[in-house]
Design a protein around this motif. Structure first.
Motif, mmCIF file in Angstrom:
data_model
loop_
_atom_site.group_PDB
_atom_site.id
_atom_site.type_symbol
_atom_site.label_atom_id
_atom_site.label_comp_id
_atom_site.label_asym_id
_atom_site.label_seq_id
_atom_site.Cartn_x
_atom_site.Cartn_y
_atom_site.Cartn_z
ATOM 1 N N PHE A 56 0.835 -1.203 0.000
ATOM 2 C CA PHE A 56 0.000 0.000 0.000
ATOM 3 C C PHE A 56 0.867 1.249 0.000
ATOM 4 O O PHE A 56 1.932 1.254 0.606
ATOM 5 C CB PHE A 56 -0.876 0.045 1.264
ATOM 6 N N HIS A 59 -5.424 -8.097 8.113
ATOM 7 C CA HIS A 59 -4.848 -6.767 8.244
ATOM 8 C C HIS A 59 -4.229 -6.476 9.585
ATOM 9 O O HIS A 59 -3.777 -5.380 9.805
ATOM 10 C CB HIS A 59 -5.897 -5.714 7.935
ATOM 11 N N TYR A 60 -4.205 -7.422 10.486
ATOM 12 C CA TYR A 60 -3.471 -7.112 11.702
ATOM 13 C C TYR A 60 -2.004 -6.992 11.359
ATOM 14 O O TYR A 60 -1.487 -7.716 10.526
ATOM 15 C CB TYR A 60 -3.705 -8.192 12.758
ATOM 16 N N GLY A 61 -1.349 -6.032 12.013
ATOM 17 C CA GLY A 61 0.079 -5.925 11.798
ATOM 18 C C GLY A 61 0.510 -5.503 10.414
ATOM 19 O O GLY A 61 1.439 -6.056 9.854
ATOM 20 N N TYR A 62 -0.185 -4.506 9.826
ATOM 21 C CA TYR A 62 0.435 -3.817 8.695
ATOM 22 C C TYR A 62 1.847 -3.452 9.143
ATOM 23 O O TYR A 62 2.043 -2.945 10.236
ATOM 24 C CB TYR A 62 -0.272 -2.492 8.451
ATOM 25 N N PHE A 80 4.791 -0.890 8.353
ATOM 26 C CA PHE A 80 5.014 0.361 7.627
ATOM 27 C C PHE A 80 6.505 0.611 7.421
ATOM 28 O O PHE A 80 7.340 0.227 8.246
ATOM 29 C CB PHE A 80 4.441 1.542 8.417
ATOM 30 N N GLY A 81 6.820 1.285 6.336
ATOM 31 C CA GLY A 81 8.147 1.830 6.148
ATOM 32 C C GLY A 81 8.313 3.087 6.980
ATOM 33 O O GLY A 81 7.353 3.565 7.615
#
Lengths: 111, 112
Positions: free
Chosen positions: B33, B98-101, B103-104
């Motif tokens: 995303f 979707h738990y624990g996306y 991220f950068g």
């Protein structure tokens, strides 16, 4: 339109205080609600909530979901300066595979 | 430790330039995303991808495009940068639920 609203937008407290952050949502076919903590860079995952009334707890942080009233709260007890961050709430819908984020609550904890 | 790496922390570009923001994940995640984050507006989804060469528009795709030629890499392209694209850009990846996306660290882009 699906939306997530967080309150307050900003909060300033002293170390040792207890804070409650709020997240309300309107989402078609709700699947889960997630909390993230964002300090200076990437948001980090805190909790995922799918069922009403079941508290998730991690140290001084805890969260609970009310699917009837469509909201969640994030509690932080005995706050520390390291808790200063933006706390993001996001909701996941069965209809889509993308998260809808709130605007976040900026928490500042002063010694 | 699993990671999502964004190639630049800070970028300054001129109006009209073509800008590439790169994101690489090492977790073999299928879903990636791109979000932008602006004060008072939270995170808004620009584009996402479920698989190689697959892309879907998010909520604010105008002025952006994406490329996913390999599973681990998801690029965001500003075809002709404008000042209203000055923002923090965050890439994220997740496998399945979707738990624990993850991220950068974000790229703060300033367009002058």
């Amino acid at each position: 339109e699906d939306k997530v609203v967080q309150s307050p937008l900003s909060l300033v407290v002293h170390e040792g205080d207890t804070v409650t952050l709020n997240c309300s949502y309107e989402v078609t076919n709700f699947r889960s609600l997630l909390w993230y903590k964002q300090e200076k860079k990437a948001p980090t995952f805190l909790f995922m909530l799918t069922s009403s009334g079941i508290e998730k707890k991690s140290g001084r942080l805890s969260s609970i979901l009310d699917k009837k009233e469509l909201f969640s709260i994030l509690n932080i007890t005995a706050t520390q300066t390291g808790d200063s961050a933006v706390y993001l709430c996001a909701v996941d819908s069965i209809n889509t595979d993308k998260l809808i984020f709130g605007t976040g609550t900026r928490l500042q904890v002063f010694p | 430790d699993v990671k999502v790496t964004q190639s630049s922390r800070y970028l300054v570009k001129r109006t009209g330039e073509k800008v590439f923001l790169e994101c690489v994940q090492d977790m073999d995640h299928e879903n990636m995303f791109w979000y932008r984050q602006d004060p008072g507006l939270g995170l808004r989804l620009i584009y996402f991808s479920y698989d190689v060469k697959m892309k879907e528009k998010g909520d604010i795709p105008e002025g952006y495009s994406v490329s996913r030629e390999k599973k681990e890499r998801f690029s965001l392209i500003l075809e002709s940068a404008s000042t209203n694209q000055t923002s923090m850009y965050l890439c994220a990846s997740v496998q399945g639920a979707h738990y624990g996306y993850t991220f950068g660290s974000g790229t703060r882009l300033t367009v002058v």
